[in-house]
Scaffold this active site. Structure first.
Site, PDB file in Angstrom:
ATOM      1  N   SER A  19      75.051  57.166  -6.018  1.00 21.92           N
ATOM      2  CA  SER A  19      74.783  58.435  -5.068  1.00 21.92           C
ATOM      3  C   SER A  19      74.188  59.302  -5.994  1.00 21.92           C
ATOM      4  O   SER A  19      74.181  59.435  -7.468  1.00 21.92           O
ATOM      5  CB  SER A  19      76.363  58.741  -4.837  1.00 21.92           C
ATOM      6  OG  SER A  19      76.721  57.612  -3.876  1.00 21.92           O
ATOM      7  N   SER A  66      73.448  59.289   3.602  1.00 25.38           N
ATOM      8  CA  SER A  66      74.900  59.397   3.153  1.00 25.38           C
ATOM      9  C   SER A  66      75.112  59.545   1.462  1.00 25.38           C
ATOM     10  O   SER A  66      75.818  60.337   1.273  1.00 25.38           O
ATOM     11  CB  SER A  66      75.604  58.651   3.849  1.00 25.38           C
ATOM     12  OG  SER A  66      75.506  57.257   3.286  1.00 25.38           O
ATOM     13  N   CYS A 104      84.382  60.486  -3.063  1.00 16.85           N
ATOM     14  CA  CYS A 104      83.348  59.694  -3.210  1.00 16.85           C
ATOM     15  C   CYS A 104      83.459  59.181  -4.599  1.00 16.85           C
ATOM     16  O   CYS A 104      83.575  59.657  -5.819  1.00 16.85           O
ATOM     17  CB  CYS A 104      81.952  60.762  -3.521  1.00 16.85           C
ATOM     18  SG  CYS A 104      80.609  59.675  -3.865  1.00 16.85           S
ATOM     19  N   ASN A 106      81.652  56.945  -6.326  1.00 16.07           N
ATOM     20  CA  ASN A 106      80.273  56.955  -7.017  1.00 16.07           C
ATOM     21  C   ASN A 106      80.426  58.286  -7.750  1.00 16.07           C
ATOM     22  O   ASN A 106      79.979  58.014  -9.061  1.00 16.07           O
ATOM     23  CB  ASN A 106      78.811  56.582  -6.178  1.00 16.07           C
ATOM     24  CG  ASN A 106      78.942  55.030  -6.312  1.00 16.07           C
ATOM     25  OD1 ASN A 106      78.798  54.394  -6.890  1.00 16.07           O
ATOM     26  ND2 ASN A 106      78.877  54.721  -4.904  1.00 16.07           N
ATOM     27  N   HIS A 312      75.387  51.208   4.369  1.00 20.75           N
ATOM     28  CA  HIS A 312      75.078  51.735   2.960  1.00 20.75           C
ATOM     29  C   HIS A 312      74.024  50.683   2.333  1.00 20.75           C
ATOM     30  O   HIS A 312      74.248  49.568   2.420  1.00 20.75           O
ATOM     31  CB  HIS A 312      76.517  51.813   2.337  1.00 20.75           C
ATOM     32  CG  HIS A 312      76.519  52.564   0.932  1.00 20.75           C
ATOM     33  ND1 HIS A 312      75.837  51.998  -0.379  1.00 20.75           N
ATOM     34  CD2 HIS A 312      76.618  53.973   0.797  1.00 20.75           C
ATOM     35  CE1 HIS A 312      76.060  53.185  -1.400  1.00 20.75           C
ATOM     36  NE2 HIS A 312      76.484  54.254  -0.534  1.00 20.75           N
ATOM     37  N   MET A 316      79.787  52.079  -1.561  1.00 19.99           N
ATOM     38  CA  MET A 316      80.615  53.249  -1.965  1.00 19.99           C
ATOM     39  C   MET A 316      81.547  52.841  -3.028  1.00 19.99           C
ATOM     40  O   MET A 316      82.137  51.942  -2.694  1.00 19.99           O
ATOM     41  CB  MET A 316      81.234  53.891  -0.826  1.00 19.99           C
ATOM     42  CG  MET A 316      80.141  54.190   0.384  1.00 19.99           C
ATOM     43  SD  MET A 316      79.824  52.705   1.489  1.00 19.99           S
ATOM     44  CE  MET A 316      81.082  52.697   2.489  1.00 19.99           C
TER      45      MET A 316
END
Length: 394
Positions: A19, A66, A104, A106, A312, A316
């Site tokens: 990310s 995202s 999150c 990541n 994704h 994630m």
């Protein structure tokens, strides 16, 4: 005619895992945005370039996915035995809201590095491993980041390779402590329905076996075969199918109600970040998004997960925690697809490759408990300086 000038705010643009996001020190934000509320949300929306009816976020820092429509706020922690508080905001691309309902995983890998580099954590070794204790304020959990140091600075380069990220970098190990999430309405239970596998009825679509778990992030795991998939699908197979996306969103909404996260399915539209929905399958030979051939023997199972309404491109980080936790508990769909039995780690295939995550699960008085989940990511600064927004944007 008078024009409102732009203001500039100190910020750092970082990659964490698979990310990217804009990182702020809380005290660097305009005063009105240092606390939760409309001003903070409007500011972050403008920084990222949302809402954008074109879906591109051209007029902001977002990357129109995202994985790249993210913001992080970090501050010194007043909580005992913690160094910093970390707050994550998932910014909607085409709607005017910021979702604060989850973490999150990541970007968690970049928080320790950012905290050290920005002077929020100073008691670190010149060389070796800095241990940064992070309070994840969205879900009230502790994350311990092990950040490599060289010559008094965060080491960002190295040979650690992460599928879904093109270039190697330095490895950052993360420990997600007691990762079972305490969600409002969910009672704090790892399995909010009380079952390892439920029959999830979705009117107009069907009834599906589902493992619904609060660990890392609330996640609904489904059997790929029951959905008509193999588990080896790449992004276009799902994201290029509007009917499939609508079906997954409907399943997610009904699952969220069953998990106690919302009261009515209509509320799901305002809670896009959580829960996640994923489908799992036993391994098969297939080709990843980079063109690499992955054999069935290289992984324990295959997982595909949706985030903010789209499949994704990799996985994630918080969903990886959910995968590792569910895999460690015999009887879940994830454990079943991984071959069953007790395990303390699992390697799963995702669209970009593979990922290994470990989890320590114990059955205590008839209730499953996970003390921590562990995985490695990497992080680095992409750009630092100031981000600019119109002064009347918030």
């Amino acid at each position: 005619m008078a024009h409102t000038p732009q203001i500039k705010i100190p910020a750092t643009y970082m990659r964490g895992g698979t990310s990217k996001g804009v990182f702020f020190r809380r005290d660097d934000l305009p005063e009105a945005a240092r606390v939760p509320g409309p001003a903070r949300d409007k500011l972050l929306l403008r920084v990222i370039g949302s809402p954008d009816p074109y879906g591109k976020q051209i007029d902001g820092m977002g990357g129109a996915t995202s994985s790249t429509s993210k913001t992080v706020i970090v501050s010194k922690s007043t909580r005992e035995n913690h160094d910093v508080d970390y707050l994550f905001g998932q910014v909607s691309i085409d709607k005017p809201f910021v979702d604060w309902s989850g973490n999150c995983g990541n970007l968690s890998s970049a928080v320790g590095s950012f905290a050290i580099a920005s002077g929020l954590v100073t008691n670190v070794p010149q060389d070796g491993m800095a241990v940064v204790r992070i309070w994840q304020a969205n879900i009230n959990k502790t994350i311990i980041a092990h950040v490599p140091m060289t010559n008094g600075e965060v080491q960002e380069t190295g040979g650690f390779e992460l599928d879904g990220v093109t270039f190697p970098a330095a490895e950052v190990q993360l420990e997600f402590m007691d990762p079972a999430a305490e969600e409002e309405g969910g009672g704090g239970a790892m399995f909010p329905t009380g079952q390892l596998v439920d029959e999830l009825e979705v009117p107009g679509i069907g009834t599906f076996r589902a493992t619904m778990i609060n660990a890392g992030i609330p996640t609904i795991f489904l059997d790929a075969e029951e959905l008509g998939y193999t588990g080896a699908e790449l992004q276009e197979a799902i994201n290029g199918d509007p009917a499939a996306l609508a079906k997954f969103e409907t399943i997610r909404a009904y699952g969220a109600v069953r998990m106690g996260l919302i009261k009515e399915t209509s509320e799901a539209v305002g809670r896009q970040h959580t829960p996640k929905v994923a489908f799992v399958a036993s391994p098969i030979d297939h080709t990843t998004s980079s063109g690499k051939h992955l054999t069935a023997g290289e992984v324990d199972l295959l997982v595909r997960a949706l985030s903010m309404g789209k499949l994704h491109h990799a996985m994630m980080g918080t969903a990886a925690v959910a995968i590792g936790t569910a895999a460690a508990i015999p009887g879940t769909l994830v454990n079943e697809m991984a071959g069953g039995g007790e395990r303390d780690a699992v390697r799963f295939g995702h669209p970009s490759g593979t990922l290994r995550v470990g989890a320590e699960a114990k059955l205590i008085d008839g209730e499953w408990s996970v003390t921590k989940a562990v995985m490695s990511r990497s992080a680095r600064v992409l750009m630092e300086g100031w981000v600019r927004v119109p002064g009347d944007a918030f």
